[in-house]
Design a protein around this motif. Structure first.
Motif, PDB file in Angstrom:
ATOM      1  N   LYS A 158      -1.626  -6.735  -1.425  1.00  0.00           N
ATOM      2  CA  LYS A 158      -1.525  -5.663  -2.406  1.00  0.00           C
ATOM      3  C   LYS A 158      -0.206  -4.927  -2.181  1.00  0.00           C
ATOM      4  O   LYS A 158       0.083  -4.494  -1.058  1.00  0.00           O
ATOM      5  CB  LYS A 158      -2.710  -4.700  -2.289  1.00  0.00           C
ATOM      6  N   GLN A 159       0.570  -4.787  -3.246  1.00  0.00           N
ATOM      7  CA  GLN A 159       1.884  -4.173  -3.116  1.00  0.00           C
ATOM      8  C   GLN A 159       1.803  -2.750  -2.574  1.00  0.00           C
ATOM      9  O   GLN A 159       2.628  -2.345  -1.745  1.00  0.00           O
ATOM     10  CB  GLN A 159       2.576  -4.156  -4.485  1.00  0.00           C
ATOM     11  N   ARG A 160       0.827  -1.978  -3.035  1.00  0.00           N
ATOM     12  CA  ARG A 160       0.741  -0.585  -2.605  1.00  0.00           C
ATOM     13  C   ARG A 160       0.495  -0.488  -1.108  1.00  0.00           C
ATOM     14  O   ARG A 160       0.988   0.420  -0.445  1.00  0.00           O
ATOM     15  CB  ARG A 160      -0.318   0.178  -3.397  1.00  0.00           C
ATOM     16  N   TYR A 161      -0.257  -1.440  -0.550  1.00  0.00           N
ATOM     17  CA  TYR A 161      -0.547  -1.393   0.878  1.00  0.00           C
ATOM     18  C   TYR A 161       0.690  -1.719   1.708  1.00  0.00           C
ATOM     19  O   TYR A 161       0.872  -1.185   2.800  1.00  0.00           O
ATOM     20  CB  TYR A 161      -1.683  -2.347   1.224  1.00  0.00           C
ATOM     21  N   LYS A 162       1.531  -2.588   1.204  1.00  0.00           N
ATOM     22  CA  LYS A 162       2.773  -2.904   1.915  1.00  0.00           C
ATOM     23  C   LYS A 162       3.666  -1.671   1.996  1.00  0.00           C
ATOM     24  O   LYS A 162       4.278  -1.385   3.040  1.00  0.00           O
ATOM     25  CB  LYS A 162       3.504  -4.047   1.214  1.00  0.00           C
ATOM     26  N   ILE A 163       3.735  -0.911   0.899  1.00  0.00           N
ATOM     27  CA  ILE A 163       4.526   0.314   0.876  1.00  0.00           C
ATOM     28  C   ILE A 163       3.948   1.342   1.838  1.00  0.00           C
ATOM     29  O   ILE A 163       4.664   1.968   2.629  1.00  0.00           O
ATOM     30  CB  ILE A 163       4.588   0.874  -0.556  1.00  0.00           C
ATOM     31  N   TYR A 167       5.445   3.113   5.504  1.00  0.00           N
ATOM     32  CA  TYR A 167       5.652   4.560   5.568  1.00  0.00           C
ATOM     33  C   TYR A 167       4.818   5.228   6.662  1.00  0.00           C
ATOM     34  O   TYR A 167       5.268   6.187   7.300  1.00  0.00           O
ATOM     35  CB  TYR A 167       5.307   5.163   4.203  1.00  0.00           C
ATOM     36  N   MET A 168       3.614   4.730   6.904  1.00  0.00           N
ATOM     37  CA  MET A 168       2.666   5.406   7.788  1.00  0.00           C
ATOM     38  C   MET A 168       3.220   5.717   9.175  1.00  0.00           C
ATOM     39  O   MET A 168       3.019   6.825   9.691  1.00  0.00           O
ATOM     40  CB  MET A 168       1.374   4.588   7.913  1.00  0.00           C
ATOM     41  N   PRO A 169       3.912   4.796   9.843  1.00  0.00           N
ATOM     42  CA  PRO A 169       4.395   5.119  11.193  1.00  0.00           C
ATOM     43  C   PRO A 169       5.418   6.248  11.236  1.00  0.00           C
ATOM     44  O   PRO A 169       5.699   6.788  12.310  1.00  0.00           O
ATOM     45  CB  PRO A 169       5.026   3.797  11.659  1.00  0.00           C
ATOM     46  N   LYS A 170       5.968   6.634  10.093  1.00  0.00           N
ATOM     47  CA  LYS A 170       6.953   7.717  10.048  1.00  0.00           C
ATOM     48  C   LYS A 170       6.300   9.090  10.070  1.00  0.00           C
ATOM     49  O   LYS A 170       6.979  10.094  10.306  1.00  0.00           O
ATOM     50  CB  LYS A 170       7.811   7.588   8.779  1.00  0.00           C
ATOM     51  N   VAL A 171       4.998   9.155   9.783  1.00  0.00           N
ATOM     52  CA  VAL A 171       4.349  10.458   9.583  1.00  0.00           C
ATOM     53  C   VAL A 171       3.128  10.667  10.474  1.00  0.00           C
ATOM     54  O   VAL A 171       2.432  11.673  10.344  1.00  0.00           O
ATOM     55  CB  VAL A 171       3.942  10.632   8.098  1.00  0.00           C
ATOM     56  N   GLY A 172       2.826   9.756  11.363  1.00  0.00           N
ATOM     57  CA  GLY A 172       1.688   9.896  12.264  1.00  0.00           C
ATOM     58  C   GLY A 172       1.535   8.641  13.092  1.00  0.00           C
ATOM     59  O   GLY A 172       2.074   7.583  12.751  1.00  0.00           O
ATOM     60  N   SER A 173       0.761   8.732  14.159  1.00  0.00           N
ATOM     61  CA  SER A 173       0.626   7.585  15.054  1.00  0.00           C
ATOM     62  C   SER A 173      -0.559   6.687  14.730  1.00  0.00           C
ATOM     63  O   SER A 173      -0.663   5.588  15.264  1.00  0.00           O
ATOM     64  CB  SER A 173       0.493   8.076  16.502  1.00  0.00           C
ATOM     65  N   ASP A 238      -4.518  12.148  13.089  1.00  0.00           N
ATOM     66  CA  ASP A 238      -3.092  11.871  13.283  1.00  0.00           C
ATOM     67  C   ASP A 238      -2.658  10.728  12.372  1.00  0.00           C
ATOM     68  O   ASP A 238      -2.122   9.728  12.819  1.00  0.00           O
ATOM     69  CB  ASP A 238      -2.801  11.542  14.746  1.00  0.00           C
ATOM     70  N   THR A 239      -2.936  10.882  11.098  1.00  0.00           N
ATOM     71  CA  THR A 239      -2.533   9.880  10.106  1.00  0.00           C
ATOM     72  C   THR A 239      -1.330  10.350   9.305  1.00  0.00           C
ATOM     73  O   THR A 239      -0.295   9.708   9.283  1.00  0.00           O
ATOM     74  CB  THR A 239      -3.712   9.541   9.185  1.00  0.00           C
ATOM     75  N   ASP A 240      -1.417  11.494   8.651  1.00  0.00           N
ATOM     76  CA  ASP A 240      -0.302  12.031   7.859  1.00  0.00           C
ATOM     77  C   ASP A 240      -0.689  13.450   7.471  1.00  0.00           C
ATOM     78  O   ASP A 240      -1.471  13.658   6.538  1.00  0.00           O
ATOM     79  CB  ASP A 240      -0.066  11.164   6.619  1.00  0.00           C
ATOM     80  N   ALA A 241      -0.156  14.418   8.176  1.00  0.00           N
ATOM     81  CA  ALA A 241      -0.567  15.812   7.973  1.00  0.00           C
ATOM     82  C   ALA A 241      -0.286  16.308   6.561  1.00  0.00           C
ATOM     83  O   ALA A 241      -0.952  17.235   6.086  1.00  0.00           O
ATOM     84  CB  ALA A 241       0.139  16.715   8.993  1.00  0.00           C
ATOM     85  N   ASP A 242       0.692  15.713   5.876  1.00  0.00           N
ATOM     86  CA  ASP A 242       1.018  16.169   4.518  1.00  0.00           C
ATOM     87  C   ASP A 242      -0.107  15.910   3.526  1.00  0.00           C
ATOM     88  O   ASP A 242      -0.202  16.590   2.502  1.00  0.00           O
ATOM     89  CB  ASP A 242       2.275  15.462   4.006  1.00  0.00           C
ATOM     90  N   ARG A 243      -0.949  14.923   3.785  1.00  0.00           N
ATOM     91  CA  ARG A 243      -1.926  14.506   2.774  1.00  0.00           C
ATOM     92  C   ARG A 243      -3.361  14.451   3.307  1.00  0.00           C
ATOM     93  O   ARG A 243      -4.228  13.845   2.683  1.00  0.00           O
ATOM     94  CB  ARG A 243      -1.509  13.158   2.176  1.00  0.00           C
ATOM     95  N   VAL A 267       2.844  16.909  -2.009  1.00  0.00           N
ATOM     96  CA  VAL A 267       2.535  15.764  -1.150  1.00  0.00           C
ATOM     97  C   VAL A 267       3.507  14.640  -1.509  1.00  0.00           C
ATOM     98  O   VAL A 267       3.610  14.253  -2.678  1.00  0.00           O
ATOM     99  CB  VAL A 267       1.084  15.294  -1.350  1.00  0.00           C
ATOM    100  N   PRO A 268       4.222  14.086  -0.531  1.00  0.00           N
ATOM    101  CA  PRO A 268       5.171  13.020  -0.841  1.00  0.00           C
ATOM    102  C   PRO A 268       4.505  11.821  -1.510  1.00  0.00           C
ATOM    103  O   PRO A 268       3.360  11.479  -1.206  1.00  0.00           O
ATOM    104  CB  PRO A 268       5.736  12.641   0.536  1.00  0.00           C
ATOM    105  N   MET A 269       5.215  11.188  -2.408  1.00  0.00           N
ATOM    106  CA  MET A 269       4.711  10.027  -3.121  1.00  0.00           C
ATOM    107  C   MET A 269       4.800   8.769  -2.250  1.00  0.00           C
ATOM    108  O   MET A 269       5.548   8.721  -1.267  1.00  0.00           O
ATOM    109  CB  MET A 269       5.509   9.797  -4.410  1.00  0.00           C
ATOM    110  N   TYR A 270       4.058   7.741  -2.638  1.00  0.00           N
ATOM    111  CA  TYR A 270       4.196   6.404  -2.064  1.00  0.00           C
ATOM    112  C   TYR A 270       4.948   5.476  -3.024  1.00  0.00           C
ATOM    113  O   TYR A 270       5.856   4.773  -2.648  1.00  0.00           O
ATOM    114  CB  TYR A 270       2.831   5.779  -1.803  1.00  0.00           C
ATOM    115  N   PHE A 271       4.510   5.451  -4.290  1.00  0.00           N
ATOM    116  CA  PHE A 271       5.022   4.436  -5.214  1.00  0.00           C
ATOM    117  C   PHE A 271       4.987   4.944  -6.648  1.00  0.00           C
ATOM    118  O   PHE A 271       4.312   5.929  -6.966  1.00  0.00           O
ATOM    119  CB  PHE A 271       4.187   3.147  -5.109  1.00  0.00           C
ATOM    120  N   VAL A 272       5.712   4.279  -7.505  1.00  0.00           N
ATOM    121  CA  VAL A 272       5.602   4.417  -8.960  1.00  0.00           C
ATOM    122  C   VAL A 272       5.349   3.024  -9.504  1.00  0.00           C
ATOM    123  O   VAL A 272       6.111   2.092  -9.221  1.00  0.00           O
ATOM    124  CB  VAL A 272       6.883   5.008  -9.582  1.00  0.00           C
TER     125      VAL A 272
END
Length: 462
Positions: A158-163, A167-173, A238-243, A267-272
């Motif tokens: 799934k394309q959305r999961y690849k995106i 991104y996930m490691p940039k915002v939480g462990s 500890d996934t992503d405090a923004d969301r 909340v930052p976006m993932y995809f369009v």
């Protein structure tokens, strides 16, 4: 997660976003429905191994599971480019989807009572049984995969999961653990007005730690106990405090649709998504898309589907769309899949129960709610707030839910009302012991210190 929305209606202003949420108000006297979602961790019963998407060496996986369920139900395919990644109910609003690590999810239709939810669940498991058995696949009733490392867990096409995975490691462990190694049960509820929405959001947020305690069922990861009863819940911390989180602003004066829109816009976006393509805009601002100045897509402006899809990438403990999502529960056995919607139908769809739940929780401070959220993955029913344990509070809340369901008086063919679905939660409160604690006892006893016993004793019957 159900299929992405494809409505290409342009968004003229921030007001249109508020109106989109407000359109969820059902109005006084309208039927109020309950939707139930549940994720199930698939494994090959002979190998005790995770199930990939495709076929290899004569053994097929999640893609073939979807094909078999489609053949059994006639539901419409949901495609991501060339890959079958889900099914949509032809009429009714239900959907089947696959989570990043192959967790198999039913996003149930909005239904009038929990008896209908139980029937929907029976039909889903029946449709799944034939193809699953033919593939040698079974499903764990746990909230986290107990054995395989993240590296050993397959990824779905799934394309959305690849995106998201990039991104996930940039915002939480723990974001990748959340995506690939957890499973949940979720209940979706209606609201009749903005005021009703506010009250339900506040009660729902305050009670999500109680939900986590009652449904705690993920004590293992990487082949051993983690020291927590809900590792899934710990992962979310500890996934992503923004969301993620407990949304303290929802308890502030003036909270309503507008305030939630402002939160979601930040909340930052993932995809369009445009056509079949998911454009990676991870970290970008939806406000820039509204104004046509998104750097990754110059001149592209937001449409309704962008807003709906963006809201689906926000993961607080209670999520607002055109309905409310209760998100605190671990995945679990069949009885838990009907217990969660029964709990909230009883609390939310009876005015007396809702008001009393509001009174019970309204004195809790934001700091106390957050402390409870942090304590509950380890302590479960022994966690406390304002001098009371969650076991004590749970006893009161279950009594309110039971009274609300009795007042609803929705009966099945046997003349039983919806209170029958609270039985597993009443047992947990009565004994003061969660499902996670039962599984840990088995690990240290009959399982002989090996999580392999879970693949025998923690399986959803098909």
């Amino acid at each position: 997660m159900a299929r992405d929305v494809t409505d290409s209606t342009p968004i003229a202003s921030r007001d249109a976003l508020v109106e989109w949420l407000a359109a969820g108000c059902k109005g006084s006297g309208a039927p109020l429905r309950v939707g139930t979602e549940h994720e199930k961790i698939a494994f090959y019963s002979d190998l005790l191994a995770p199930v990939p998407y495709g076929c290899d060496g004569g053994r097929c996986g999640v893609g073939r599971l979807l094909e078999g369920v489609q053949e059994a139900t006639g539901w419409e395919p949901i495609m991501d480019r060339e890959a079958l990644i889900g099914l949509a109910q032809t009429e009714g609003g239900g959907a089947i989807s696959i989570e990043p690590g192959g967790q198999f999810e039913l996003s149930g239709a909005p239904l009038l009572d929990i008896h209908a939810t139980a029937a929907e669940l029976d039909a889903h498991l029946s449709a799944l049984a034939g193809v699953a058995h033919s593939l040698g696949v079974e499903f764990l009733d746990l909230g986290a995969s107990p054995k395989w490392s993240r590296a050993e867990t397959p990824a779905m096409p799934k394309q959305r999961y690849k995106i998201m995975a990039a991104y996930m490691p940039k915002v939480g462990s723990r974001g990748l653990d959340m995506m690939f190694r957890t499973a949940t049960i979720q209940a979706n509820l209606d609201f009749v007005s903005e005021k009703d929405m506010v009250e339900k959001v506040r009660v729902g947020l305050a009670l999500q730690p109680l939900v986590t305690a009652l449904f705690a069922n993920s004590p293992f990861l990487d082949g051993k106990p983690t020291g927590r009863l809900s590792e899934r819940s710990t992962i979310w911390l500890d996934t992503d405090a923004d969301r993620t989180g407990m949304l303290p602003f929802a308890f502030e004066e003036g909270f309503g649709f507008e305030r939630y829109v402002d939160y979601a816009l930040d909340v930052p976006m993932y995809f369009v998504k445009r056509g079949d393509i998911y454009h990676d805009v991870a970290g970008a601002s939806f406000r820039d898309l509204l104004e046509g100045r998104l750097p990754q897509l110059p001149g592209e402006r937001a449409v309704i589907s962008d807003w709906a899809n963006h809201l689906s990438t926000i993961f607080p403990e209670v999520r607002l769309k055109t309905y409310l999502e209760m998100r605190g529960a671990d995945g679990g056995p069949r009885a838990h899949m009907t217990a969660l919607p029964a709990l909230f139908a009883g609390l939310f769809y009876d005015s007396v129960a809702l008001d009393q739940a509001l009174q019970l929780t309204k004195g809790w401070s934001a700091a106390a709610r957050q402390r409870l959220r942090e304590d509950v993955p380890t302590l479960a029913l022994d966690a406390t707030i304002d001098g009371r344990s969650l076991r004590e509070i749970g006893r009161d809340i279950l009594a309110l839910a039971k009274a609300g369901l009795e007042q609803r008086a929705r009966v099945n063919a046997q003349g039983e009302d919806e209170t029958i679905y609270l039985a597993p939660l009443e047992k947990i409160i009565s004994e003061g012991r969660t499902l996670a604690q039962e599984r840990l006892e088995a690990f240290h006893g009959p399982w002989g210190g090996s999580v392999d016993g879970a693949f025998r004793d923690c399986v959803i019957p098909l």
